[in-house]
Design an enzyme around this catalytic site. Structure first.
Site, PDB file in Angstrom:
ATOM      1  CG  LEU A  18      46.964 -29.866 -49.479  1.00  0.00           C
ATOM      2  CD1 LEU A  18      47.655 -31.095 -48.896  1.00  0.00           C
ATOM      3  CD2 LEU A  18      47.379 -28.614 -48.719  1.00  0.00           C
ATOM      4  N   GLY A  19      46.696 -29.117 -54.092  1.00  0.00           N
ATOM      5  CA  GLY A  19      47.282 -29.027 -55.418  1.00  0.00           C
ATOM      6  C   GLY A  19      46.655 -30.037 -56.345  1.00  0.00           C
ATOM      7  N   GLY A  21      47.416 -32.056 -60.431  1.00  0.00           N
ATOM      8  CA  GLY A  21      48.309 -32.295 -61.555  1.00  0.00           C
ATOM      9  C   GLY A  21      47.741 -33.382 -62.423  1.00  0.00           C
ATOM     10  N   GLY A  22      48.543 -33.790 -63.405  1.00  0.00           N
ATOM     11  CA  GLY A  22      48.077 -34.806 -64.330  1.00  0.00           C
ATOM     12  C   GLY A  22      47.796 -36.136 -63.665  1.00  0.00           C
ATOM     13  CG  MET A  23      50.523 -38.742 -62.239  1.00  0.00           C
ATOM     14  SD  MET A  23      49.788 -40.132 -63.094  1.00  0.00           S
ATOM     15  CE  MET A  23      49.454 -41.205 -61.723  1.00  0.00           C
ATOM     16  CB  VAL A  26      47.173 -33.525 -53.299  1.00  0.00           C
ATOM     17  CG1 VAL A  26      47.618 -33.846 -51.876  1.00  0.00           C
ATOM     18  CG2 VAL A  26      47.873 -34.442 -54.295  1.00  0.00           C
ATOM     19  CE  LYS A  41      48.801 -38.130 -56.745  1.00  0.00           C
ATOM     20  NZ  LYS A  41      50.235 -38.211 -57.034  1.00  0.00           N
ATOM     21  CG  ASP A 134      57.161 -38.969 -62.346  1.00  0.00           C
ATOM     22  OD1 ASP A 134      57.833 -38.337 -63.189  1.00  0.00           O
ATOM     23  OD2 ASP A 134      56.056 -38.606 -61.940  1.00  0.00           O
TER      24      ASP A 134
END
Length: 626
Positions: A18-19, A21-23, A26, A41, A134
């Site tokens: 799904l995607g 990122g830095g964290m 997903v 995640k 955040d």
């Protein structure tokens, strides 16, 4: 993406990415036990290698799992499989607010609806002791059922264990520029105390929420720049452009909500997400999804309330604070300082834009006048040294300074005390107003309006009274900092006219006949006709009043010679006024037995009376067109 379709994490089967990122990464996955779709995640491997971070990851997940709320993305499970730590989340269909904003600003009704839902989610988290830290558009999902807030708490830990949002900041700093001259990153939504490494609490989220609302209304970031340093400097030192400049039809009350969220100091912000959500719902009710604006029920209750009368310069002011429907507005009497009395001829009471303090002029018994400041929450009152002969106080837009006049000058002073500073010469002034662009407008008796930089300088005349106008007075800046209202005084004060002007233009628009005012707050013009205080919706897009005027008090304390009424309204809807008094007095001779012996002259605005030693004559001062 490191996991492929069909990979198993416990009972969960990866379906598609799904995607990332830095964290983390997903994935859409299937819960093989319950045959339902979930989102998984995965904690990045370089973070999973730390036992301390894994422990914190699991502890935070357990805390967030207790947040059962309609507008928070739910957590179903937490696990570890073959060295991979993961969270099992509610699967959402929709788009992130970040993706939606790429198409431009949202309609105002959606801003108010989504904003209230985000506020509700933040309030639920804050009540459980969880601060998001955040909040940004990519962490807000827009679904058919409304908003879902994502990623609570996952960005607050760093390798050194400090309590900041460092992981996100580090990951963001490594991302490339996506637009020429603009760096994208979480720090653009960080509060000043967060950037400076200070104490972080729920009010830090409210700052980010204000930046989020600003972007939803305008399509622009509240704080932007060509580098991370310039963005941080903007957050710490500058105010964003008013939303009314970009979206003139945005409700003024929404401007106030956003401005209070974005206050640099936490104590000057809204103090709870619950209050922000309630305010957004009230604004939504007032504007009504495109229907013609009506007097909101909350304000209607305020406008219908009447207070008992006050004697001239004696007991005090009434204060009305509107409460959410169906509660009645709160009312209280503000008494003068001990050993002093209000000097109503020194101008109306001035309320700070944040609604926390009032400034007024009071005369000590047997002494001179001075400027006083009272804190409404605590009732504490302070006399400001160096303000002798003060009159006509008014506040700066950020509530951090007070402008006022003495007999010869326009000055400014810190409401907490300190020496006053002369801005410019201003002989016999009649009111001032402080705009968001750092400009002050002020009026002079038998003259027009002048403008001057709040930092000081040479004033420039911007209006000129023409017959039958006697002069222009009581200017009042509108929220955009460019337009302003003022009263063109007629020799007959009851035939004076309120006009709308614009800085840099000689054009003006006639608004209404009035005897006193004007004051503007939350879409309403407050003014007087004779001794009646009225409020009427002012449509700024049409530069005209709409609907019927609503009476607030029919016995307002009114000074006819000055074309001035004793009232003030804050941006937060707080109303302070003096009612029941009369500036028109009669001079009466009385005998020692208390019988009336006769009257002297006609009733007038007598400001002082002194009896001659022979008891046969009096000396008095009469206010005539002052």
């Amino acid at each position: 993406m490191s996991l492929t379709s069909g990979t198993k994490l416990g009972p969960y089967e990866i379906v598609a990415p799904l995607g990332a990122g830095g964290m983390g990464e997903v994935y859409r996955a299937r819960d093989t036990r319950l045959d339902r779709q979930v989102a998984i995640k995965v904690l990045p491997p370089h973070l999973s290698a730390s036992a301390t971070l894994r422990e914190r990851f699991e502890r935070e997940a357990r805390a967030i799992s207790r947040l059962s709320h309609a507008h928070i993305c739910g957590i179903h499970d937490v696990g570890r499989e073959d060295g991979t730590d993961f969270l099992v989340l509610e699967y959402l269909e929709g788009e992130t607010l970040e993706h939606r904003l790429a198409r431009g600003p949202l309609p105002i009704d959606q801003v108010l609806r989504y904003g209230a839902e985000i506020a509700d989610a933040l309030d639920a988290a804050h009540r459980h002791g969880i601060v998001h830290r955040d909040l940004k558009p990519s962490n807000v999902m827009l679904t058919r059922g409304g908003v879902k807030l994502l990623d609570f708490g996952l960005a607050k830990y760093r390798h050194d264990g400090s309590d900041t949002a460092g992981i996100t900041a580090q990951a963001t700093a490594a991302r490339p520029l996506t637009e020429e001259g603009t760096i994208v990153g979480t720090f653009q939504y960080m509060a000043p105390e967060q950037l400076e490494g200070g104490e972080v609490d729920h009010r830090t989220d409210l700052f980010a929420f204000g930046a989020l609302l600003y972007e939803m209304v305008t399509g622009r970031r509240a704080f932007d720049g060509k580098s991370k340093t310039s963005v941080i400097a903007a957050i710490l030192d500058r105010e964003p452009e008013p939303i009314s400049v970009v979206q003139p039809l945005a409700p003024p009350a929404l401007e106030r909500v956003i401005r209070m969220c974005l206050a640099k100091e936490p104590d000057r912000r809204w103090q709870s997400a619950h209050d922000v959500g309630a305010e957004l719902r009230w604004i939504a009710e007032a504007v009504g999804n495109g229907r013609p604006a009506q007097v909101p029920r909350r304000h209607a209750a305020l406008l219908a309330a009447l207070a008992a009368g006050l004697a001239l310069g004696a007991a005090g002011f009434w204060i009305l604070r509107p409460q959410p429907v169906p509660a009645e507005p709160a009312r209280a009497l503000i008494a003068p300082p001990p050993g002093a009395e209000f000097d109503l001829f020194a101008g109306p009471v001035a309320i700070s834009p944040d609604g926390r303090r009032i400034a007024f002029v009071a005369r000590a018994t047997g002494g001179g006048v001075a400027l006083w400041v009272q804190t409404l929450r605590t009732g504490g009152v302070q006399r400001l040294s160096g303000t002798e002969d003060a009159r006509f106080p008014f506040w700066s837009p950020d509530s951090r300074s007070i402008g006022f006049f003495d007999l010869n000058n326009l000055k400014r002073i810190d409401p907490d005390g300190g020496p006053p500073h002369v801005i410019c010469t201003a002989l016999n002034a009649r009111g001032g107003t402080w705009g968001r662009e750092g400009t002050i407008l002020f009026a002079l008796i038998r003259d027009g309006l002048y403008e001057v930089a709040a930092a000081g300088g040479t004033p420039t005349r911007i209006t000129e009274a023409t017959s039958p106008e006697a002069d222009h007075r009581w200017p009042y800046f509108l929220p955009d900092g460019r337009h302003y209202l003022y009263l063109a005084r007629d020799e007959n004060p009851y035939q004076s006219v309120i006009w709308l002007g614009k800085r840099g233009s000689a054009d003006r628009t006639r608004i209404t006949v009035a005897s006193g005012g004007p004051v503007y707050s939350n879409g309403y013009l407050f003014f007087t006709r004779e001794k009646t205080l009225l409020a009427q919706h002012l449509d700024l897009s049409k530069r005209a009043l709409a609907g019927d005027p609503v009476p607030i008090s029919e016995h307002l304390h009114y000074l006819g010679g000055m074309a001035s009424a004793i009232f003030g309204v804050s941006d937060s809807g707080l109303l302070v006024y003096s009612s029941g008094g009369s500036s028109t007095l009669a001079l009466v001779w009385y005998g020692r037995d208390g019988r009336e012996l006769g009257r002297v002259g006609e009733p007038a605005e007598y400001t002082s009376v002194d009896l001659a030693p022979d008891d046969r004559r009096i000396a008095t001062t009469v206010m005539v067109g002052g």
